[in-house]
Write an enzyme that holds these catalytic residues in place. Sequence first.
Site, PDB file in Angstrom:
ATOM      1  N   GLY A   1      43.298  29.057  42.242  1.00 16.36           N
ATOM      2  CA  GLY A   1      41.936  29.568  42.200  1.00 16.36           C
ATOM      3  C   GLY A   1      41.854  31.034  41.841  1.00 16.36           C
TER       4      GLY A   1
ATOM      5  N   SER B   1      42.728  35.784  38.363  1.00 12.67           N
ATOM      6  CA  SER B   1      42.970  34.347  38.228  1.00 12.67           C
ATOM      7  C   SER B   1      44.353  34.032  38.772  1.00 12.67           C
ATOM      8  CB  SER B   1      42.877  33.922  36.763  1.00 12.67           C
ATOM      9  OG  SER B   1      41.577  34.101  36.263  1.00 12.67           O
TER      10      SER B   1
ATOM     11  N   ASP C   1      38.641  32.286  30.070  1.00 14.41           N
ATOM     12  CA  ASP C   1      37.419  32.706  29.385  1.00 14.41           C
ATOM     13  C   ASP C   1      36.194  32.064  30.031  1.00 14.41           C
ATOM     14  OD1 ASP C   1      39.148  34.030  27.662  1.00 14.41           O
ATOM     15  OD2 ASP C   1      39.185  32.369  26.237  1.00 14.41           O
TER      16      ASP C   1
ATOM     17  N   GLY D   1      45.713  30.826  38.700  1.00 18.89           N
ATOM     18  CA  GLY D   1      46.099  29.507  38.221  1.00 18.89           C
ATOM     19  C   GLY D   1      45.485  28.410  39.058  1.00 18.89           C
TER      20      GLY D   1
END
Length: 345
Positions: free
Chosen positions: A258, A253, A285, A255
């Site tokens: 993407g 990830s 999640d 942020g």
Amino acid sequence: MILTVTLNAALDITYRVPRLRRHASHRVTDVVERPGGKGLNVARVLAALGHDTVVTGFAGGITGEALRAHLRNGGNGEIETPGAGADRPATDAVNGTNGTNGTGRPAAARGTLTDALVPIAGTTRRTIGVVDAATGDTTQLNEAGPTITPAEWAAFTGTFATLLADASAVALCGSLPPGVPVGAYAGLVRQARAAGVPVLLDTSGEPLHRGIAARPDLVKPNAAELAELTGSTEPLRAAGDARRRGAGAVVASLGAEGMLAVTPEGAWRAAPPQRIAGNPTGAGDSAVAGLLSAWAEDLPWPDRLARAVALSAATVQAPTAGDFDRPTYERLLPLVEVAPTAADA
């Protein structure tokens, strides 16, 4: 079914206040209480996407009983409105809508959400989130988990072995409570692999360092966790290093930028079509749920990434931290840009 493991489950409580001020009393306008912990968040999104899901881990004490009561209700949070929010329509805490998909049509059929949590003598922790309605910012207070005894850990590993027999995939998510061996995830990865069940690992620190050596099929760190694991701040290089350490595939990830996937089939970057303002709590999640659901449906990697990115962005947009806004998800999904990139050698 998909199995999710949350060893350090929590009862998540979110308060909304008009404006958060230091050293002041506040009138709470809304309260949301629901099952929490990374694996339970993943399971709730999986069920909303139509996948039958079983949750396991630990639950105990009065908060554990409240958590399990919410699971019996499908994992939905209960919303109270003691103040200004009383005239607002109730929201489906899983779908982020009033039972539709944003087009007036019924939302997709929900999957089942089954409780297979192992009872413990200790009390399940609470996490408290305070949302400042004026800014949208959230202040988070997380309790430590209960201490797990050797007998309780043995009971869990037996339950886990039994559940693997019917699992199509398993997600090992979150922190370890006191008393659980730091190499616990490594052992669970080995159990899953021995049973022929694909396994995703989403944790950090030493549990990730040890767990990745057991060769999970997929790890899903954020950029900071990946840098801590490998010592490299360049995501592509770090993801390649993580694969060399044992991960079958790595989805990082990044942020607002993407996600990056480095897999045996190739490497891709995926980004939302626009920056989404809101609360990022639970976005990772939802991304895990997107990856798992697309994995279970045998979709190609670009489609898995697109779903994960769209769900992550729709979670940032949701009015309640950790839920996803279905109309935003359905709008963004076809617009997510997925492009191949050169994998680090």
